[in-house]
Each structure stands twice: as C-alpha cells, then as structure tokens.
Design a protein around this motif. Structure first.
Motif, mmCIF file in Angstrom:
data_model
loop_
_atom_site.group_PDB
_atom_site.id
_atom_site.type_symbol
_atom_site.label_atom_id
_atom_site.label_comp_id
_atom_site.label_asym_id
_atom_site.label_seq_id
_atom_site.Cartn_x
_atom_site.Cartn_y
_atom_site.Cartn_z
ATOM 1 N N PRO A 16 0.778 14.064 5.999
ATOM 2 C CA PRO A 16 0.202 13.259 4.910
ATOM 3 C C PRO A 16 1.121 12.191 4.344
ATOM 4 C CG PRO A 16 0.883 15.398 4.084
ATOM 5 C CD PRO A 16 1.062 15.450 5.576
ATOM 6 N N ASN A 17 2.424 12.267 4.598
ATOM 7 C CA ASN A 17 3.366 11.351 3.939
ATOM 8 C C ASN A 17 3.937 10.278 4.861
ATOM 9 O OD1 ASN A 17 3.145 12.766 1.435
ATOM 10 N ND2 ASN A 17 4.527 14.336 2.249
ATOM 11 N N ARG A 18 3.450 10.198 6.081
ATOM 12 C CA ARG A 18 3.844 9.130 6.998
ATOM 13 C C ARG A 18 2.634 8.245 7.291
ATOM 14 N NH1 ARG A 18 6.428 13.574 9.793
ATOM 15 N NH2 ARG A 18 8.701 13.502 9.574
ATOM 16 N N ASP A 19 2.894 7.031 7.726
ATOM 17 C CA ASP A 19 1.816 6.082 7.988
ATOM 18 C C ASP A 19 1.071 6.396 9.288
ATOM 19 O OD1 ASP A 19 2.277 4.677 5.719
ATOM 20 O OD2 ASP A 19 3.133 2.910 6.684
ATOM 21 N N LEU A 20 -0.241 6.400 9.195
ATOM 22 C CA LEU A 20 -1.120 6.410 10.359
ATOM 23 C C LEU A 20 -2.034 5.204 10.203
ATOM 24 C CD1 LEU A 20 -2.222 7.643 12.949
ATOM 25 C CD2 LEU A 20 -3.692 9.131 11.561
ATOM 26 N N THR A 21 -1.935 4.253 11.131
ATOM 27 C CA THR A 21 -2.639 2.973 11.003
ATOM 28 C C THR A 21 -3.592 2.767 12.163
ATOM 29 O OG1 THR A 21 -0.702 2.015 9.893
ATOM 30 C CG2 THR A 21 -2.353 0.482 10.744
ATOM 31 N N GLY A 81 -9.009 0.911 26.370
ATOM 32 C CA GLY A 81 -7.849 0.202 25.843
ATOM 33 C C GLY A 81 -7.234 0.828 24.608
ATOM 34 N N VAL A 82 -7.484 2.130 24.394
ATOM 35 C CA VAL A 82 -6.970 2.813 23.193
ATOM 36 C C VAL A 82 -5.555 3.329 23.472
ATOM 37 C CG1 VAL A 82 -7.366 4.614 21.481
ATOM 38 C CG2 VAL A 82 -9.315 3.526 22.637
ATOM 39 N N GLY A 83 -4.622 2.971 22.601
ATOM 40 C CA GLY A 83 -3.244 3.411 22.764
ATOM 41 C C GLY A 83 -2.608 3.727 21.428
ATOM 42 N N ALA A 84 -1.458 4.389 21.480
ATOM 43 C CA ALA A 84 -0.733 4.757 20.266
ATOM 44 C C ALA A 84 0.689 4.234 20.334
ATOM 45 C CB ALA A 84 -0.723 6.272 20.081
ATOM 46 N N ILE A 85 1.157 3.635 19.240
ATOM 47 C CA ILE A 85 2.552 3.216 19.112
ATOM 48 C C ILE A 85 3.247 4.204 18.182
ATOM 49 C CG2 ILE A 85 4.146 1.392 18.433
ATOM 50 C CD1 ILE A 85 1.914 -0.625 18.810
ATOM 51 N N MET A 86 4.202 4.953 18.727
ATOM 52 C CA MET A 86 4.997 5.871 17.921
ATOM 53 C C MET A 86 6.265 5.137 17.502
ATOM 54 S SD MET A 86 3.121 8.549 17.859
ATOM 55 C CE MET A 86 1.896 9.505 18.773
ATOM 56 N N ALA A 123 0.833 -1.203 0.000
ATOM 57 C CA ALA A 123 0.000 0.000 0.000
ATOM 58 C C ALA A 123 0.869 1.254 0.000
ATOM 59 C CB ALA A 123 -0.925 -0.014 1.219
ATOM 60 N N ASN A 124 1.957 1.232 0.779
ATOM 61 C CA ASN A 124 2.870 2.375 0.804
ATOM 62 C C ASN A 124 3.463 2.643 -0.577
ATOM 63 O OD1 ASN A 124 2.484 2.884 3.484
ATOM 64 N ND2 ASN A 124 4.354 1.897 4.189
ATOM 65 N N GLN A 125 3.828 1.573 -1.265
ATOM 66 C CA GLN A 125 4.404 1.723 -2.602
ATOM 67 C C GLN A 125 3.429 2.383 -3.570
ATOM 68 O OE1 GLN A 125 5.601 -2.254 -3.617
ATOM 69 N NE2 GLN A 125 7.422 -2.217 -2.316
ATOM 70 N N ASP A 126 2.133 2.224 -3.305
ATOM 71 C CA ASP A 126 1.112 2.851 -4.141
ATOM 72 C C ASP A 126 0.702 4.226 -3.619
ATOM 73 O OD1 ASP A 126 1.110 0.745 -5.867
ATOM 74 O OD2 ASP A 126 -0.683 -0.223 -5.035
ATOM 75 N N GLY A 127 1.438 4.725 -2.618
ATOM 76 C CA GLY A 127 1.180 6.064 -2.104
ATOM 77 C C GLY A 127 0.118 6.154 -1.039
ATOM 78 N N PRO A 166 13.622 9.628 9.104
ATOM 79 C CA PRO A 166 12.471 10.255 9.757
ATOM 80 C C PRO A 166 11.221 10.310 8.884
ATOM 81 C CG PRO A 166 14.461 11.530 10.167
ATOM 82 C CD PRO A 166 14.819 10.487 9.149
ATOM 83 N N LYS A 167 11.406 10.297 7.570
ATOM 84 C CA LYS A 167 10.262 10.311 6.676
ATOM 85 C C LYS A 167 9.436 9.033 6.778
ATOM 86 C CE LYS A 167 12.462 13.333 3.243
ATOM 87 N NZ LYS A 167 12.919 13.462 1.828
ATOM 88 N N LYS A 168 10.048 7.983 7.345
ATOM 89 C CA LYS A 168 9.362 6.698 7.473
ATOM 90 C C LYS A 168 8.869 6.437 8.892
ATOM 91 C CE LYS A 168 11.812 4.552 3.600
ATOM 92 N NZ LYS A 168 12.650 3.410 3.158
ATOM 93 N N ASP A 169 8.941 7.444 9.768
ATOM 94 C CA ASP A 169 8.330 7.323 11.089
ATOM 95 C C ASP A 169 6.825 7.114 10.924
ATOM 96 O OD1 ASP A 169 10.822 7.787 12.099
ATOM 97 O OD2 ASP A 169 10.402 9.814 12.826
ATOM 98 N N SER A 170 6.188 6.503 11.924
ATOM 99 C CA SER A 170 4.760 6.211 11.789
ATOM 100 C C SER A 170 4.071 6.233 13.147
ATOM 101 C CB SER A 170 4.555 4.837 11.142
ATOM 102 O OG SER A 170 5.039 3.806 11.993
ATOM 103 N N CYS A 171 2.758 6.229 13.091
ATOM 104 C CA CYS A 171 1.936 6.155 14.302
ATOM 105 C C CYS A 171 0.858 5.099 14.085
ATOM 106 C CB CYS A 171 1.303 7.511 14.607
ATOM 107 S SG CYS A 171 0.202 7.496 16.051
#
Length: 240
Positions: A161-166, A122-127, A60-64, A133-138
């Motif tokens: 807009p250019n980092r992953d938010l999952t 039970g809601v949490g975030a993994i940073m 999915a990342n490869q497709d933007g 740094p362009k490939k950092d994600s949340c």
C-alpha cells in the motif's frame, strides 16, 4: 467525439504574443514559481509531458496517493516530432516504455527492469528501484481488462500500500470490457487508481482538442488554433 492516445505534433512556431508572454513570466518569476509555470502550461513536447507527469505524480505522493492512472500522448518511434499515431498496442508499448522510464528517473528511480505480462496486447511492467526501498515502484504499460487479476496480485504481493503502482494508458473503455464473472470486483479495483496525470486527444466535428489534467488541478480542455495566414503558427488555447 473520438478520444485517442495518439501522439501530438509540437507547434513548429509559437505566436509572438504567447512567446513574449511566457518569456516575461519566466523572467519575473521567483525560483520557486518556475516549476509551477512550466508544469501548468499546456505540454508541447515530449520533455514537457515528462516533466508535467513526474511533477503531478510527486504531488500526489506528497498527499499520500500511491495508486495512479495516467494517460500519455506517445511519440512515434524514430521520429523527432510528435504526430498522429499509426501503430497498434505493441508499438504503443515500445513508445511508452522509454517515455515512462524518463518519468521514473525524474522521480528518483536508479535501476529499472521490464517484464512482459501479455505480449499479444503489449502489456508490460516496469519495476523501478530507488535508493530507498520504500520508494521502489511498479508501472504497468497498457494494462488490459484481461490482465486485471495479475495486477491485483502485483498490488497485493509485490507493491504493497505504501509504494507506487501506476497504470499507463489502460486499454479498457467501459465496464463490459471486464466480462461478466467478477466484473464488480475488477471495476472497483481499477477505479481505485487516481487520474494523477491525463493528456489525450479529442476530435470534435473535425476540430482537434486536448484534455489535460495534472494533479491536483482541474480537468482542462485546449483547442488547436492555426493562423489563417501562416499555417506554421499554431496555438493551443484553453477553452474549458
């Protein structure tokens, strides 16, 4: 029709025919085809699921695409196999956290920290931090409708807009979960996340089935078949 995120039990023994077929395919495949074989088949273990989820996110990342919504079957904490899930959201978060961290590691995460967003649900975030740094994600574990405003803030002010938010195993099921005021905006926000990987249980008239989707492939349905003479022989057969 019942949809769950409960864990699954890996078949203790595969049918001889399916095992022979898989072995033959692996032996005959070129190295570049091995990944496709391993990620297209139905996941029967935690490691299988981690591999398929990470590969789907990479594609999915490869497709933007950088906004992902995924659903994972969760293992019971402390168990060696996967079985019916007995816990609530906080226990699910404890199981989802290491599972998702394994996914992030295969995607290049070097350092991870966990932040609690809503302890009661039970809601949490993994940073996750990568070498670049362009490939950092949340990654948000078990997001609820009550936390959407927080997710919007993370999306705008931290991720960009250019980092992953999952979003992993979101808790909302219908539009009315988002309340009345601002419902449309919140629904539009969560619907902007692509279903990059989805693996979930279904119970249909007493029969156990699973729904699987791995980006960019189609949605597929698998039915659990048990050998009439030997209950230890279980096969997941694609029916749709």
């Amino acid at each position: 029709l019942v949809v769950t995120s409960t864990a699954f039990t890996a078949a203790p023994t595969a049918t001889r025919r399916s095992l022979t077929t898989t072995t033959a395919l692996l032996a005959a495949a070129a190295p570049e085809d091995l990944s496709a074989i391993l990620t297209e088949r139905f996941p029967t273990s935690v490691d299988d699921q981690v591999r398929q989820a990470s590969e789907a996110l990479k594609r999915a990342n490869q497709d933007g695409c950088h906004r992902h919504s995924i659903r994972l079957l969760l293992p019971i904490i402390g168990a060696t196999d996967l079985d019916d899930w007995p816990g609530g959201t906080r226990q699910m978060a404890e199981a989802a956290n290491p599972l998702m961290q394994d996914v992030l590691k295969t995607m290049g995460a070097q350092k991870m920290s966990v932040t609690v967003i809503d302890e009661s649900d039970g809601v949490g975030a993994i940073m996750a931090q990568a070498d670049d740094p362009k490939k950092d994600s949340c990654t948000i574990l078990l997001p609820s409708a009550d936390t959407v405003k927080t997710l919007q803030s993370i999306d705008t002010n931290q991720v960009g807009p250019n980092r992953d938010l999952t979003l992993v195993n979101s808790q909302w099921k219908r539009r009315t979960d988002f309340g009345f005021f601002g419902r449309g905006e919140q629904v539009d926000f969560v619907e902007g996340f692509a279903p990059s990987f989805y693996c979930s249980n279904l119970m249909v008239e007493g029969e156990q089935a699973r729904v699987l989707r791995s980006y960019p492939g189609p949605w597929r349905v698998f039915l659990r078949l048990q050998d009439e003479e030997d209950a230890s022989i279980v096969e997941w057969r694609q029916i749709g």
